[in-house]
Write a protein that holds these residues in place. Structure first.
Motif, mmCIF file in Angstrom:
data_model
loop_
_atom_site.group_PDB
_atom_site.id
_atom_site.type_symbol
_atom_site.label_atom_id
_atom_site.label_comp_id
_atom_site.label_asym_id
_atom_site.label_seq_id
_atom_site.Cartn_x
_atom_site.Cartn_y
_atom_site.Cartn_z
ATOM 1 N N GLU A 148 -3.359 6.889 2.294
ATOM 2 C CA GLU A 148 -2.969 5.594 2.717
ATOM 3 C C GLU A 148 -3.915 4.974 3.720
ATOM 4 O O GLU A 148 -4.340 5.831 4.454
ATOM 5 N N THR A 149 -3.901 3.752 3.718
ATOM 6 C CA THR A 149 -4.670 3.089 4.851
ATOM 7 C C THR A 149 -3.794 2.476 5.915
ATOM 8 O O THR A 149 -2.428 2.198 5.716
ATOM 9 N N VAL A 150 -4.304 2.533 7.195
ATOM 10 C CA VAL A 150 -3.552 2.205 8.330
ATOM 11 C C VAL A 150 -4.115 1.063 8.831
ATOM 12 O O VAL A 150 -5.224 0.733 8.770
ATOM 13 N N THR A 151 -3.241 0.225 9.622
ATOM 14 C CA THR A 151 -3.781 -1.045 10.288
ATOM 15 C C THR A 151 -4.453 -0.774 11.419
ATOM 16 O O THR A 151 -4.137 0.307 12.131
ATOM 17 N N THR A 152 -5.600 -1.218 11.682
ATOM 18 C CA THR A 152 -6.430 -0.974 12.777
ATOM 19 C C THR A 152 -6.561 -2.412 13.461
ATOM 20 O O THR A 152 -6.326 -3.491 13.116
ATOM 21 N N GLY A 187 3.489 4.119 10.590
ATOM 22 C CA GLY A 187 4.001 3.359 11.681
ATOM 23 C C GLY A 187 3.591 4.047 12.787
ATOM 24 O O GLY A 187 3.099 3.406 13.861
ATOM 25 N N TYR A 188 3.644 5.334 13.102
ATOM 26 C CA TYR A 188 3.294 6.181 14.348
ATOM 27 C C TYR A 188 1.861 6.012 14.707
ATOM 28 O O TYR A 188 1.446 5.641 15.626
ATOM 29 N N ILE A 189 1.006 6.138 13.485
ATOM 30 C CA ILE A 189 -0.655 6.145 13.550
ATOM 31 C C ILE A 189 -0.880 4.878 13.972
ATOM 32 O O ILE A 189 -1.958 4.617 14.920
ATOM 33 N N TYR A 198 5.551 8.848 4.475
ATOM 34 C CA TYR A 198 4.307 8.374 4.721
ATOM 35 C C TYR A 198 4.625 7.046 5.603
ATOM 36 O O TYR A 198 3.581 6.856 6.617
ATOM 37 N N ASP A 199 5.562 6.014 5.317
ATOM 38 C CA ASP A 199 5.773 5.128 6.130
ATOM 39 C C ASP A 199 5.996 5.534 7.633
ATOM 40 O O ASP A 199 5.498 4.852 8.491
ATOM 41 N N LEU A 217 -1.807 12.002 18.388
ATOM 42 C CA LEU A 217 -1.028 12.097 16.996
ATOM 43 C C LEU A 217 0.026 13.067 17.430
ATOM 44 O O LEU A 217 1.239 12.936 16.910
ATOM 45 N N LYS A 218 -0.218 14.048 18.084
ATOM 46 C CA LYS A 218 0.763 15.389 17.977
ATOM 47 C C LYS A 218 1.839 15.031 19.076
ATOM 48 O O LYS A 218 2.592 15.862 19.058
#
Lengths: 647, 263
Positions: free
Chosen positions: A633-637, A544-546, A539-540, A485-486
């Motif tokens: 927020e929830t992220v797409t997995t 997107g990055y996550i 947040y968007d 992530l970093k």
């Protein structure tokens, strides 16, 4: 290997016999590279050894060495070993307390210092270190009015006289050395607790040196710049053991500040640097590119995009279409070759990096312009030698396959265990620590967690003590996820949770400079960190990055369960002053989990937002409260298998 | 094993009853003091006290209307700066006077100018004597570079360097002339604490290693008291104190001049 070459000083003698007139060591002095041949080095070492003996130094004694990489300090190491003594190199920038601790712990009687600065530290430590009796120095500048010190010049002078008076003495001492004598004590840097002295024999380092030289086909024609601290296992392996074994030349820079210039002048063929150094080099290039004219910028951009596509392929010897080869050739002519030259890396055959996670972009950049940078894995306890990446078999996120002669297995808790001739004899005067580190079967517990990928490469993911398991039993390596992530310039800190849970969730700290800049360019107004952090646009951006990180994780069968499901951006920056980070900026997981329990609960309960109040300490010592409603927020997995097909 | 005990030698420079005036302005009035071989001699005083004028008198930039200067037994009156340089007196300036567009190396090389014997033509074709001299001078310059630890900026144009380093380069140029006496005009002005410490160490090292006699002007009292053997105090062009740092510090006249008195 023959009997006669079982200790390092005897290997030196061998090199002096077979390539006596070839350069062994260079040092830039008064602006000119001075050179010593192997025969000269052998003579200097002999004089030093006899001089030390004349001053009462005996087999089994310890001698501390402190200073920058200077030829005479390397010779001192050899001289001490020739007499059957043990050199103890020390970090030249160590604070006083640590220095005194190591001097006491290592039972040091003799010490060799580079210059006045180091002498002053030793003199200052005399009150605390009763054992220290003899201080010798290399550079006499400013030391004229000190009493009780002896210059190495004088020691060598005495040594030559002693040698004449005692014919055969040096030969007898050399012959008495055995492969399983302790060759060196290297102190671990001591990020956890007090430094520990690692005992290594001539035999283990010679084995590692020889195996490493064979692995990378190092020979007398190679050149190395020795600029890393002499107390560090990497320097002892790369610019000492392998120097003696392969018979190449090592080059001592003029001073710490001139390393980049010296690098260019020497043009090493074999090079080691931690990721930080490669990053700095690249940053300097980028800054200068920003100032270049439009044509040059365009040329750089165009050529770099070609390099990105084909550079690494070509380096690995894979098939590339002729037309693309031609493009790369042109790019090399215009950009890559001049760039390598500016970096001082134009002759590099083998470059290694290790010690920390290297960012993928950085790694790809160097490989794409034709620099054969590889990764390895090792520690002081294993002579810096455990896993290596082979030419043409380089992967971004692994440390390669176990090196020749190394037995490696993964324990049930994912800890990496190693066994082999390169293992330490023990920690000096610390049988308790030794027993803790080496188990009954002779495996050394590295403290790192990892696993083998499909191709048999070792992948180090985390410190073993931080690794946990998800509820479904899959490996959970928080550090690994956080590092990924970093790598985004927008993410400053990340904390991943998941041990004993069904899924992974994360806290994010945005980088206020980088995200602030991004927001300004988009005309997004914000009041400060807390405000910016909660903007839906931000947040968007982070989501997107996550998602990108999740897609990468899905590709790895061992880690696909570790995809980040939900995240929130913290309302304040994690700070050492609030005990959330250590002074070296490592995340204090337990403390954070405790302090922000309410947020973790909200993440796992699936809430859309959570109110929180936190006490913060300001720099002047006052405290205040920060409160905010944090969005979650929830992220797409991605399913592991489906992603496979798509890729 | 601890620190220095300097021994100073004979008096090598003696100034007697020096007076200097520019028209009606009296810059220096009736000043006498001496400098011993191998000592560090400080000149202090408030702004406009005549400190820089004093240095300019010593190396011949200004000709005093009255008084005598005796340097190494030779009495001299009308002297020009290059004679002072030839006698082994080098100096640095309050406002750095380097060639900003030239590299550090070239700037320091100019300090060797007096040691060069080859003609301009010989130098142009780099032949014979010129080549030998160039090598010899470069070696000396490299020793100075090593001594002042400025290897990393050897090829950098001086104009690009921060102030503290430019000061060090200026000192390097003065040292390259292998002076027996060094005049330093506020070597530490405008420096931060760390740069000052470095500079102090270099001044002491120069004094110890090469035995160079040093006359310096300095405002930082801490520095002056730490490194100098004797101090001259000037105020409005007059000498108001002379002695060891401790004597000067205790002198009520000096305290008045420095801290001001209630009138």
């Amino acid at each position: 290997m023959s009997e006669t070459m079982e200790t390092l000083p005897r290997v030196l003698l061998h090199q002096a016999q077979v390539r006596g007139d070839q350069p062994a060591i260079r040092e830039k002095d008064l602006g000119i590279w001075q050179e010593w041949t192997w025969r000269q080095v052998a003579d200097e070492v002999r004089a030093l050894a006899c001089g030390l003996a004349a001053n009462g130094f005996k087999r089994g004694m310890h001698l501390a060495i402190i200073g920058d990489n200077r030829p005479r300090l390397y010779w001192t190491m050899l001289a001490v070993q020739a007499l059957g003594g043990v050199p103890v190199p020390m970090y030249q920038d160590a604070p006083m307390a640590e220095l005194a601790y190591v001097l006491n712990d290592g039972a040091i009687v003799y010490a060799v210092a580079e210059d006045q600065e180091q002498v002053d530290k030793l003199v200052e430590s005399l009150d605390e270190v009763a054992s220290l009796k003899h201080i010798f120095y290399d550079d006499p500048r400013g030391l004229r009015n000190y009493e009780g010190l002896v210059a190495l010049d004088a020691i060598q002078e005495q040594g030559r006289a002693f040698d004449r008076a005692h014919p055969g003495f040096y030969e007898r001492e050399l012959a008495a050395g055995k492969a399983d004598d302790i060759a060196i004590i290297l102190y671990t840097s001591g990020t956890t607790g007090k430094p520990k002295g690692v005992l290594q024999t001539h035999g283990s380092f010679l084995m590692v040196g020889r195996a490493g030289c064979a692995f990378d086909r190092l020979g007398p024609r190679d050149r190395v710049l020795c600029y890393l601290p002499m107390a560090w296992v990497g320097d002892y392996l790369f610019s000492y053991t392998q120097w003696l074994v392969a018979g190449f030349s090592i080059n001592c820079p003029e001073s710490g500040a001139t390393v980049t210039t010296d690098l260019r002048e020497i043009g090493p063929t074999y090079y080691f640097a931690p990721p930080r150094v490669f990053e700095n080099l690249l940053t300097q290039v980028m800054i200068r590119m920003d100032d270049a004219c439009a044509l040059k910028k365009w040329m750089f951009r165009t050529c770099m995009s070609i390099a990105k596509r084909y550079g690494a392929e070509l380096l690995d010897g894979r098939k590339v279409r002729l037309v693309d080869r031609a493009k790369y050739w042109l790019g090399n002519l215009l950009v890559y070759a001049p760039l390598r030259d500016v970096l001082g890396l134009s002759r590099i055959r083998v470059a290694y990096t290790a010690g920390a996670a290297i960012s993928p972009d950085l790694f790809r950049f160097y490989r794409s312009i034709g620099i054969n940078i590889k990764q390895f894995y090792g520690s002081t306890e294993t002579c810096g030698y455990t896993c290596l990446q082979d030419d043409g078999d380089v992967k971004l996120d692994t440390v390669g396959k176990p090196a020749p002669g190394v037995e490696l297995k993964i324990a049930s808790n994912s800890e990496v265990l190693v066994r082999g001739p390169m293992l330490l004899q023990g920690y000096y005067k610390r049988p308790d620590a030794t027993a803790e580190a080496i188990d009954m079967e002779g495996y050394f517990h590295t403290g790192d967690a990892g696993y083998f990928d499909d191709a048999g490469h070792l992948k180090i993911v985390d410190r073993a003590k931080d690794v946990g398991k998800l509820a479904n039993g899959a490996l959970f390596a928080p550090n690994y996820i956080e590092n990924k992530l970093k790598f985004s310039p927008h993410v400053k800190e990340a904390v991943a949770f998941g041990h004993g849970r069904d899924e992974v969730c994360a806290f994010i700290n945005i980088d206020i400079d980088s995200v602030g800049n991004w927001a300004e360019r988009r005309g997004l107004a914000y009041a400060g960190y807390t405000d910016l952090a909660q903007k839906p646009d931000v947040y968007d951006l982070i989501r997107g990055y996550i998602e990108g990180v999740n897609a990468e994780l899905a590709l790895d069968p061992a880690l696909s369960s570790s995809q980040v499901h939900r995240f929130l951006i913290l309302h304040k920056e994690l700070d050492p002053d609030d005990d959330e980070l250590t002074r070296t900026r490592k995340v204090r997981r337990g403390f954070i989990a405790d302090k922000y329990r309410i947020l973790i609960e909200a993440l796992y309960a699936g809430r859309a937002s959570q109110h929180i109040e936190t006490q913060v300490k300001f720099e002047d010592g006052r405290t205040g409260m920060v409160s905010a409603d944090l969005r979650i927020e929830t992220v797409t997995t991605y399913p592991a298998a489906a992603m496979r097909k798509a890729a | 094993m601890a620190d220095v005990g300097r021994s100073t030698g004979e008096v090598i420079l003696k100034l007697e009853r020096i007076s200097l005036a520019f028209g009606g302005v009296k810059a220096l009035t009736d000043i006498s003091f001496d400098v011993r071989e191998h000592e560090i001699r400080a000149i202090i005083g408030p702004n406009g006290a005549g400190k820089s004028s004093m240095l300019n008198v010593i190396n011949g930039v200004y000709q005093p209307q009255q008084g005598t200067i005796t340097f190494r037994g030779q009495v001299r009156r009308d002297m020009v700066p290059h004679q002072a340089a030839a006698q082994g007196i080098a100096r640095t300036f309050q406002n750095i006077a380097l060639f900003k567009g030239m590299t550090v190396l070239d700037n320091i090389m100019t300090g060797r100018n007096l040691k060069m014997r080859a003609t301009i033509i010989e130098q142009a074709i780099h032949f014979g004597r010129a080549r030998r001299e160039e090598l010899e001078n470069r070696r000396k310059v490299e020793e100075v570079i090593d001594f002042l630890e400025i290897q990393h900026i050897r090829k950098t144009p001086v104009g690009r360097l921060p102030y503290g380093l430019q000061k060090r380069v200026e000192l390097a140029r003065a040292l390259a002339a292998e002076p027996s006496m060094l005049l330093l005009d506020e070597p530490m002005a405008g420096m931060n604490v760390e740069e000052k410490q470095d500079m102090c160490r270099f001044v002491l090292d120069v004094n110890e290693q090469y035995g160079t006699t040093i006359v310096l002007i300095e405002h930082d009292m801490g520095v002056v008291m730490d490194i100098s053997d004797r101090v001259v105090v000037l105020d409005y062009g007059k000498k108001i104190g002379d002695g060891t740092p401790d004597e000067v510090r205790a002198d009520p006249v000096v305290i008045d001049a420095y801290l001001g008195v209630a009138h």
